[in-house]
Design a protein around this motif. Structure first.
Motif, short mmCIF file in Angstrom:
data_model
loop_
_atom_site.label_atom_id
_atom_site.label_comp_id
_atom_site.label_asym_id
_atom_site.label_seq_id
_atom_site.Cartn_x
_atom_site.Cartn_y
_atom_site.Cartn_z
N LEU A 10 -9.26 12.42 -1.12
CA LEU A 10 -8.44 11.21 -1.13
C LEU A 10 -8.63 10.41 0.16
N ALA A 11 -8.71 11.11 1.29
CA ALA A 11 -8.95 10.43 2.57
C ALA A 11 -10.31 9.74 2.57
N TYR A 12 -11.32 10.42 2.01
CA TYR A 12 -12.66 9.83 1.91
C TYR A 12 -12.62 8.59 1.04
N LEU A 13 -11.96 8.67 -0.11
CA LEU A 13 -11.88 7.51 -1.01
C LEU A 13 -11.15 6.35 -0.35
N ALA A 14 -10.10 6.65 0.41
CA ALA A 14 -9.36 5.59 1.10
C ALA A 14 -10.28 4.89 2.11
N HIS A 19 -13.94 0.39 3.58
CA HIS A 19 -15.30 -0.05 3.88
C HIS A 19 -15.78 -1.05 2.85
N CYS A 20 -15.54 -0.76 1.57
CA CYS A 20 -15.99 -1.65 0.50
C CYS A 20 -15.30 -3.00 0.59
N ALA A 21 -14.01 -3.01 0.90
CA ALA A 21 -13.27 -4.26 1.01
C ALA A 21 -13.82 -5.10 2.17
N GLU A 22 -14.11 -4.44 3.28
CA GLU A 22 -14.68 -5.14 4.43
C GLU A 22 -16.06 -5.69 4.08
N VAL A 84 -7.01 -3.17 -3.45
CA VAL A 84 -6.87 -1.90 -4.17
C VAL A 84 -7.74 -2.00 -5.42
N TRP A 85 -8.55 -0.98 -5.63
CA TRP A 85 -9.38 -0.97 -6.82
C TRP A 85 -8.47 -0.82 -8.04
#
Length: 133
Positions: A10-14, A19-22, A84-85
């Motif tokens: 979950l921490a990795y996905l967060a 990163h993806c949003a940036e 948020v995805w």
């Protein structure tokens, strides 16, 4: 209580979503009023000039290729605005598949009963809580 492995995942996905949003904001501009994505800066290809609309139409939907991954524009628009995805399906309220204005997009739940809007489920849950306390 979450297991250690699940907490790490979950921490990795967060971190990945941040990163993806940036990265998404770095590469693309999204106009919520028009629903159009445009390349923010030149991305090496002559097809990705700054200010040029991004994406191509496939089966009525607009798809964008970002870092070698294909995304539907309506899902990216939701992610771009809400950071948020989307956890469910994104519905175009007006039925026009390439209209990606944020006001037209609505989150739908994919859990049973199928096709029920999240807002409707929340309203129903509030009614039940008020009724039965």
């Amino acid at each position: 209580m979450l297991g250690v492995g699940l907490r790490h995942r979950l921490a990795y996905l967060a971190r990945l979503h941040v990163h993806c949003a940036e990265r998404l904001c770095y590469l693309l501009d999204y106009n919520a009023d028009t629903g159009i994505f445009a390349w923010h800066k030149r991305q090496g290809s002559h097809n990705r000039r700054g200010g040029k609309p991004a994406g191509s139409k496939s089966l009525g939907y607009i798809s964008l290729l970002v870092d070698a991954h294909s995304y539907k524009a309506h899902r990216l628009a939701w992610f771009y605005v809400h950071s948020v995805w989307p956890s469910g399906d994104i519905d175009h309220i007006n039925g026009i598949k390439d209209d990606n204005r944020i006001e037209i997009l609505e989150l739908w739940s994919t859990r049973q009963p199928k096709g029920q809007r999240v807002a409707d489920k929340l309203a129903w849950a509030r009614e039940v809580v008020e009724l039965y306390g």
